[in-house]
Enzyme design. Structure first.
Site, PDB file in Angstrom:
ATOM      1  N   GLY A   1       0.871  -1.181   0.000  1.00 37.79           N
ATOM      2  CA  GLY A   1       0.000   0.000   0.000  1.00 37.79           C
ATOM      3  C   GLY A   1       0.904   1.225   0.000  1.00 37.79           C
TER       4      GLY A   1
ATOM      5  N   ASP B   1       7.601   4.852  -3.596  1.00 43.76           N
ATOM      6  CA  ASP B   1       7.228   5.099  -2.194  1.00 43.76           C
ATOM      7  C   ASP B   1       8.468   5.406  -1.355  1.00 43.76           C
ATOM      8  OD1 ASP B   1       4.644   4.532  -2.926  1.00 43.76           O
ATOM      9  OD2 ASP B   1       4.835   2.408  -2.454  1.00 43.76           O
TER      10      ASP B   1
HETATM   11  O1  RIB Z   1       3.758   1.479  -4.790  1.00 48.00           O
HETATM   12  C1  RIB Z   1       3.734   0.093  -4.565  1.00 48.00           C
HETATM   13  C2  RIB Z   1       2.451  -0.298  -3.945  1.00 48.00           C
HETATM   14  O2  RIB Z   1       1.415  -0.073  -4.862  1.00 48.00           O
HETATM   15  C3  RIB Z   1       2.347  -1.744  -3.557  1.00 48.00           C
HETATM   16  O3  RIB Z   1       2.813  -2.006  -2.271  1.00 48.00           O
HETATM   17  C4  RIB Z   1       0.871  -2.050  -3.761  1.00 48.00           C
HETATM   18  O4  RIB Z   1       0.194  -2.288  -2.571  1.00 48.00           O
HETATM   19  C5  RIB Z   1       0.302  -0.832  -4.473  1.00 48.00           C
HETATM   20  O5  RIB Z   1      -0.388  -0.045  -3.606  1.00 48.00           O
END
Ligand code: RIB
Length: 291
Positions: A37, A237
């Site tokens: 996520g 992320d």
């Molecule tokens: O950015 C990567 C994430 O995108 C993954 O962990 C997956 O859950 C989606 O949300």
């Protein structure tokens, strides 16, 4: 404090030698289940770099939701604003090819139940990080209310209310998201259009080519280190988390992007969507200065 408003998903990753084409069936070489996520990845990765971090999001009233909260706590993330909803915890299905590239499908589940009201009394801190894997009205409330620096990572690039961009200080799309949000293939032109709304900068992440920073009077490419990627899930992320941590520490944007690039590159050399701990980076890459 870094406040992350976003999603939590259980990631199911299917390791393949290559992606299937439409109509084709392929075998997985391996299946992994892990924490994911975009919001949770960013919160945990920021915490691993020493940032005091709060995660605001929603999980389901199921075992995955309990595991998610326990995991976030174990990573030192403040979970006092995580809501439990009467819906299944979000899940993501990730195809990972032999080159470390991914294709991701998300079932939002409880993430989509997070309301603007759920954020009230939680929006404190110095840097806000948010993405588009939750409801747009919740993202908007966060951006309108947060008292500090606001970073929007427009992933996935499904933005209906472009007025949201007027309340963003730094926008951090990857190349695909940049094209979708700016409606342009020309980066300089597209960045100019976006900077009519976004207050400070557009930072476009370019994978192995580093990142481009566009501000009203300057554009500059910041390179990264060369690595052999095995899994690029969550690289964006980790980049956003690192950017938030270094901006909160008071580094200027170019230096923060330089350090974020390096940490994101290091993160793709191992499996999973989360970033490395600062001590791990210092041990493996003593030449990288992060303090
Ligand atoms: O950015 C990567 C994430 O995108 C993954 O962990 C997956 O859950 C989606 O949300």
């Amino acid at each position: 404090m870094i406040t992350v408003v976003g999603s939590y998903n259980v990631d199911m990753t299917f390791k393949l030698s290559r992606f299937p084409i439409p109509g084709e069936t392929v075998f997985a070489q391996e299946v992994r289940v892990g924490h994911g996520g975009k919001g949770s990845n960013q919160a945990v990765s920021a915490s691993r770099l020493g940032g005091k971090t709060r995660f605001i999001g929603a999980v389901g009233n199921d075992v995955n939701g309990i595991n998610a909260i326990n995991f976030l706590k174990s990573e030192g993330v403040d979970t006092s604003c995580v809501r439990v909803k009467n819906a299944p915890t979000g899940t993501a299905y990730i195809l990972l090819n032999g080159g470390g590239e991914t294709m991701i499908v998300v079932n939002r589940g409880a993430n989509y139940e997070l309301t603007p009201e759920d954020l009230d009394a939680c929006l404190e801190g110095d840097v806000l990080l948010t993405q588009l894997e939750i409801r747009e009205d919740a993202v908007k409330r966060a951006l309108l209310t947060f008292p500090g620096l606001r970073i929007l990572n427009p992933a996935p690039a499904e933005l209906n209310d472009v007025e949201i961009l007027n309340h963003v200080d730094i926008l951090t799309p990857n190349e695909v998201e940049f094209k979708e949000i700016s409606n342009s293939d020309d980066m300089l032109y597209g960045a100019g259009i976006l900077l009519k709304r976004v207050k400070q900068a557009i930072v476009v992440t370019l994978g192995e080519n580093g990142a481009m920073i566009f501000t009203k009077n300057k554009s500059v490419r910041i390179p990264t280190i060369k690595v052999d990627p095995v899994d690029t899930t969550g690289a964006g992320d980790v980049f956003n988390a690192s950017l938030a941590v270094f901006l909160e520490k008071g580094y200027d944007l170019e230096t923060a992007v330089e350090k974020a690039n390096i940490i994101a590159s290091i993160s793709v050399t191992t499996y999973g969507a989360l970033g490395p701990k600062i001590e791990e980076i210092e041990k493996k890459y003593p030449e990288v200065s992060l303090r």
